[in-house]
Design an enzyme around this catalytic site. Sequence first.
Site, PDB file in Angstrom:
ATOM      1  N   PRO A   2       0.818  -1.211   0.000  1.00 38.35           N
ATOM      2  CA  PRO A   2       0.000   0.000   0.000  1.00 38.35           C
ATOM      3  C   PRO A   2       0.840   1.244   0.000  1.00 38.35           C
ATOM      4  O   PRO A   2       1.757   1.377   0.804  1.00 38.35           O
ATOM      5  CB  PRO A   2      -0.785  -0.104   1.307  1.00 38.35           C
ATOM      6  N   GLU A   3       0.517   2.109  -0.883  1.00 39.71           N
ATOM      7  CA  GLU A   3       1.117   3.431  -0.894  1.00 39.71           C
ATOM      8  C   GLU A   3       0.071   4.399  -0.341  1.00 39.71           C
ATOM      9  O   GLU A   3      -0.971   3.958   0.135  1.00 39.71           O
ATOM     10  CB  GLU A   3       1.576   3.785  -2.317  1.00 39.71           C
ATOM     11  N   HIS A  94      -2.831 -16.006   8.531  1.00 42.85           N
ATOM     12  CA  HIS A  94      -2.176 -14.702   8.643  1.00 42.85           C
ATOM     13  C   HIS A  94      -3.057 -13.614   9.246  1.00 42.85           C
ATOM     14  O   HIS A  94      -2.716 -12.436   9.160  1.00 42.85           O
ATOM     15  CB  HIS A  94      -1.620 -14.225   7.293  1.00 42.85           C
ATOM     16  N   ARG A 113       3.245 -11.407   4.802  1.00 42.18           N
ATOM     17  CA  ARG A 113       4.706 -11.256   4.859  1.00 42.18           C
ATOM     18  C   ARG A 113       5.186 -10.635   6.170  1.00 42.18           C
ATOM     19  O   ARG A 113       6.376 -10.613   6.431  1.00 42.18           O
ATOM     20  CB  ARG A 113       5.175 -10.419   3.660  1.00 42.18           C
TER      21      ARG A 113
END
Length: 281
Positions: A2-3, A94, A113
Amino acid sequence: MPELPEVETVMRGLEPVIMGAEITALDQRRKNLRIPFPDKFEKRLKGRKILSLRRRAKYILIGLDKGEILVIHLGMSGRVSIIPKGEDVELEKHDHLVLSFDNGVTIIYNDPRRFGMVFLVAESEWESHKNFAHLGPEPLGNDFSAPILQARLKDKNTSIKQALLDQRVVVGVGNIYACEALFMAGINPLKKARLVKGAKIELLVKAIRDVLTRAIKAGGSTLKDYRHADGQLGYFQHNFTVYNQEGAKCPTCDCDINKTNGIKRIIQSGRSTFYCPKKQK
DNA sequence: CTCCTGTCCTGCCGGC
DNA sequence: TGCCGGCAGGACAGGA
């Protein structure tokens, strides 16, 4: 992942759902992401009311009563899901944090991750906290302008692409939007940052603002009742002009006709850059 | 100081 | 089908 636009979209999606609500429980399903979760995390969250939601750079700041801020960074692969009141909470792989609220809503933080971060900081100290102290201007705010960007680039010996990824220069721009903004501004990503000036800086500032603003609009339009059909915030499909478009024809020039082979992919500092060598000089 | 490389971690995709 | 290498939207530490 995400930016700035994705983080902004997540924040806007959360706001109407949890603003004013009280945290009733935290299910912390592992001890850390990139950094450990806070000590006595549930104790410090339980009973707290959500007073504010803000974004700074790629961080979401959730203001709690009693003077602490819950900070969330999504890293590369973080997602937030909203489970509305009355719906079953089925945990998936996750899912690291499950926050329950007194209005019946459940928020899930998922991050395969685990490059994300979640931490607490005192409201009075967040701006001097090490994760925030050195951040550059917000690209959509009043402190971002051609003169300011030029001042921050003038001593930079690195490429303009790498400079844009440096959160001390400007925040919120990541690999995708750096590529897109440089394309829009017609600037070669390999060009030395200090050599970008004058009219090009003006174009670049405008391009960064435009590309981010349009992405936020696209994100907002995918928020149905402030969430996706599957409840997930943070991912939405864009049509990128150059990012991931290796070999495609540049839409604004005839680059592939003279067999320059259209959009090119190169590696800068270990990360992919996509650009049109003909348009971006 | 600046700049670059390696690293954290899992998932996915393409090639063999 | 399975295995393996390469790559992925971020950011930091450490070394030159």
